[in-house]
Design an enzyme around this catalytic site. Structure first.
Site, short mmCIF file in Angstrom:
data_model
loop_
_atom_site.label_atom_id
_atom_site.label_comp_id
_atom_site.label_asym_id
_atom_site.label_seq_id
_atom_site.Cartn_x
_atom_site.Cartn_y
_atom_site.Cartn_z
N ASP B 163 6.68 6.29 6.94
CA ASP B 163 7.46 7.19 7.79
C ASP B 163 6.56 8.33 8.21
O ASP B 163 6.38 9.29 7.46
CB ASP B 163 8.68 7.68 7.00
N GLU B 193 8.24 16.35 13.10
CA GLU B 193 9.52 15.62 13.15
C GLU B 193 10.34 15.89 11.89
O GLU B 193 11.56 16.05 11.94
CB GLU B 193 9.27 14.11 13.31
#
Lengths: 350, 331
Positions: B163, B193
């Site tokens: 991720d 993010e």
């Protein structure tokens, strides 16, 4: 500068109702700004033009609003039930005096006397629902003569000196406003847009539209910030310490400050012998959280004055820290501009 | 692609300090770009026109940053107090080894807990072996990430920060190999993010895309006693229907489904109950952007050893390539 703070601190300016603060600031700024305007949300823009600006724009902002209460319901017996505007710990409200509504009528937040309270009640923390403002009315109708649902209430704290420190309410962020007014007296080689923002305490709202309107090359946010320097046995660190100088933020909950700006601030402070401290990372949020996400991204940083007991009736700050913040800005603003330079405009590609 | 995945997975790059990851990707793709630039927040934007004439600007975003822990205090004995950068639970931190940008390694320690309590962040500290504040080689504000080496086995890739390094690897691979299609491709490797999809806010504003896609990981429902979810490792890339930040534009989602069926690419539909991606930010840019997301199923997201399936990743490249050729809103 401290006199200006003394003037601004007592003014009522709960988020969304900043007019009294804006009027005084506009009056003070008018002498030094070339242009002043107010946008649809209530942000005050004061422009200090430079002779040779070439379209270079620097936004420096401080928020006018403060946390407070809003009248949510008026009881049949004339007591006002309130809700918090911004981050207020209900414990700071107990047994306080507040000024309510446009006319600033006095209200008392009552607490059951010790004669009547049970021992367990004295150890329990109140919620905002447990707290009522008493304006001396004896019925709903009587209260309605001076108060309405939606009116806001602020603390009635006087501004005064306490030893080497000063005491007052709303140092978060009237101290930033006072520093920004001082900066307006300076000349810079680019246009300085001093912006006094609204609604920071309810989600960094004013700065969002202010930064969009200006689309500046960089944004410096001036704040009054948390100071938790009281003695503690545990060696767990502090957010900031009173008297240790200007506070530079590397990142808080709302923003990762532009590393070029942060290192420039530190470098200038060290070179000029200006006392500074780094704020504990990830504590609090600021208008930089909105500004840096505007358009194609505005490089942003935060310089603060440490204030004890913010978001309560009485904060304390050290005037020397405020001087330090001003010195740091005077010494560093031009280098901050050089560190990031002119941004390309935010217009879309064709 | 495996070598790139290895390098990206092992690279240091927590939110706000993505430079190392950005350099790996820039080196990988710069020869293939018509334009390449870094914007003021640090997003890497690479453009490749796949056709002449009036074709839509398609922004595909994968985020470079990973979660970590930031030092908030160094005590007199040289122990570090930390706070999470991104969604990192104290349970994960408590038994891990971390590494800082300067290569300093730290073990996590836990203060004694009452009973069987799960630790909280304020009970945790990192230990770099220093004996005092003075000889501690890291300072307040430094960020550490999981220290995990990459491994390829059983047709899976195992490592830290899949991720979203797996998304970066897929997007870089797609960018290099895409030579024709009906789109003006903007591959954007975003920052921050994990702090609230921040880099995508400003990069999407600058690009003003006609269509946007995120490539990110999603969790699976194929491990023992887990929360049910209709996504498994190895059953193909997941086409997102919704998560807590975005409902995919139906035309974008349907086009992805249609193309997967047409090209015999295995796929799954994803409804994620917690979490969001850069798609959330891109969708709400300017006047709104038709947005979707291709997710890579991953076990143990935000834990040190995340597992993805190699074929899912290769199939994601194929699916995205097909999308660039036949976007839902041509010209």
């Amino acid at each position: 500068m401290i006199d200006t703070l003394g003037l601004l601190s007592p003014l009522p300016g709960v988020s969304g109702q900043e007019t009294p603060v804006r009027e005084v600031i506009l009056d003070l700024a008018a002498r030094h700004a070339d242009e002043a305007s107010v946008d649809s949300m209530g942000n005050l823009f004061c422009l200090k033009k430079s002779g040779n600006n070439q379209g270079k724009r620097v936004m420096v902002c401080a928020h006018m609003d403060e946390v407070g209460l809003m009248v949510a319901r008026i009881d049949s017996n004339g007591l006002l039930q309130c809700r918090a505007v911004g981050g207020i710990d209900p414990r700071v409200l107990m047994a306080q005096q507040v000024s309510v509504g446009k006319d600033g009528i006095l209200g008392v937040i009552g607490l059951k006397p010790i004669h009547l309270s049970k021992p367990e009640e004295r150890t329990k923390n109140p919620t905002i629902q447990d707290i009522f403002v008493d304006v001396g009315a004896s019925s709903h109708e009587e209260a309605l003569q001076s108060v309405h649902v939606g009116d806001v209430a602020t603390f009635t704290t006087r501004f005064e000196r306490v030893g080497d420190l000063v005491k007052g309410k709303a140092f978060d962020d009237r101290v930033g406003c006072a520093v920004l007014l001082e900066l307006l007296k300076e000349e810079f080689p680019w246009d300085l847009h001093a912006v006094f923002t609204v609604q920071e305490e309810v989600g960094l709202r004013g700065a969002k539209v202010a930064a969009f309107r200006l689309d500046p090359d960089l944004c410096v946010v001036l704040e009054g910030t948390v100071c938790d320097d009281l003695p503690d046995k545990k060696d767990r660190g502090r957010t900031t310490r009173l008297g240790n100088g200007a506070v530079i933020t590397s990142r808080d909950r709302s923003v990762v400050c532009d590393p070029r700006l942060v290192s420039t601030l530190m470098k200038v402070a060290e070179r000029e012998g200006i006392p500074f401290q780094m704020k504990r990372p990830l504590t609090g949020g600021t208008d930089a959280g909105s500004a840096h996400l505007t358009g194609t991204g505005v490089p942003s940083c935060v310089v603060s004055t440490p204030c004890r007991y913010i978001h309560s009736p009485a904060s304390l700050l050290n005037p020397r820290d405020v001087e330090t913040v001003l010195r740091l800005l005077r010494a560093s603003l031009e280098e901050l501009y050089s560190a990031v330079g002119r941004r390309s405009s935010s217009s879309p590609p064709c | 692609m495996e070598d790139l995945v290895r390098r990206l997975s092992e690279a240091y790059g927590p939110s706000g300090a993505e430079d190392g990851v950005r350099e790996i990707i820039r080196e990988e793709i710069k020869e293939h770009a018509d334009e390449i630039r870094v914007d003021s927040m640090g997003n890497l934007v690479a453009r490749k026109r796949l056709a002449d004439g009036k074709v839509p600007r398609i922004m595909i975003a994968a985020h470079m940053d990973e979660i970590g822990v930031i030092v908030t205090h160094v005590d007199e004995k040289g122990f570090l107090r930390v706070a999470p950068v991104g969604g990192l639970s104290a349970l994960f931190v408590s038994a891990c080894t971390f590494v800082f940008q300067n290569g300093i390694v730290a073990s996590a320690g836990v203060e004694p807990l009452a009973g069987n309590n799960v630790p909280s962040m304020d009970k945790l500290y990192l230990d770099v072996g220093a004996s005092s504040k003075g000889d501690c080689p890291v300072s307040v504000g430094d960020i550490a990430v999981y220290r995990v080496s990459f491994q390829s086995q059983c047709g899976r890739w195992i490592g830290k920060s899949m991720d979203d390094r797996i998304g970066c690897a897929i997007l870089a691979t797609l960018f290099k190999q895409a030579t024709q299609g009906n789109s003006d491709l903007y591959a954007v490797f975003t920052v921050q993010e994990e702090l609230g999809c921040r880099g995508a806010v400003t990069s999407a504003f600058g690009i003003d895309p006609h269509i946007a896609l995120a490539v990110d990981v999603t969790r699976t429902g194929d491990v023992p006693e887990c929360l049910p979810m209709n996504v498994s490792l190895g059953k193909g890339p997941a086409i997102k229907v919704k998560d807590s930040g975005m409902i995919a534009h139906p035309a974008v989602r349907e086009r992805l489904v249609h193309l997967a069926e047409e090209k015999n690419i295995p796929y799954q539909l994803e409804v994620l109950t917690g979490g969001a991606t850069d798609a959330m930010s891109m969708q709400l840019t300017r006047e709104g952007v038709p947005t979707g997301c291709v997710s890579i199923p991953s076990r143990y997201v935000h834990q040190p050893g995340q597992i993805v399936d190699c074929q899912d990743c290769l199939n994601a490249v194929k699916l995205l390539d097909a999308f660039l050729d036949k976007p839902p809103f041509p010209g």
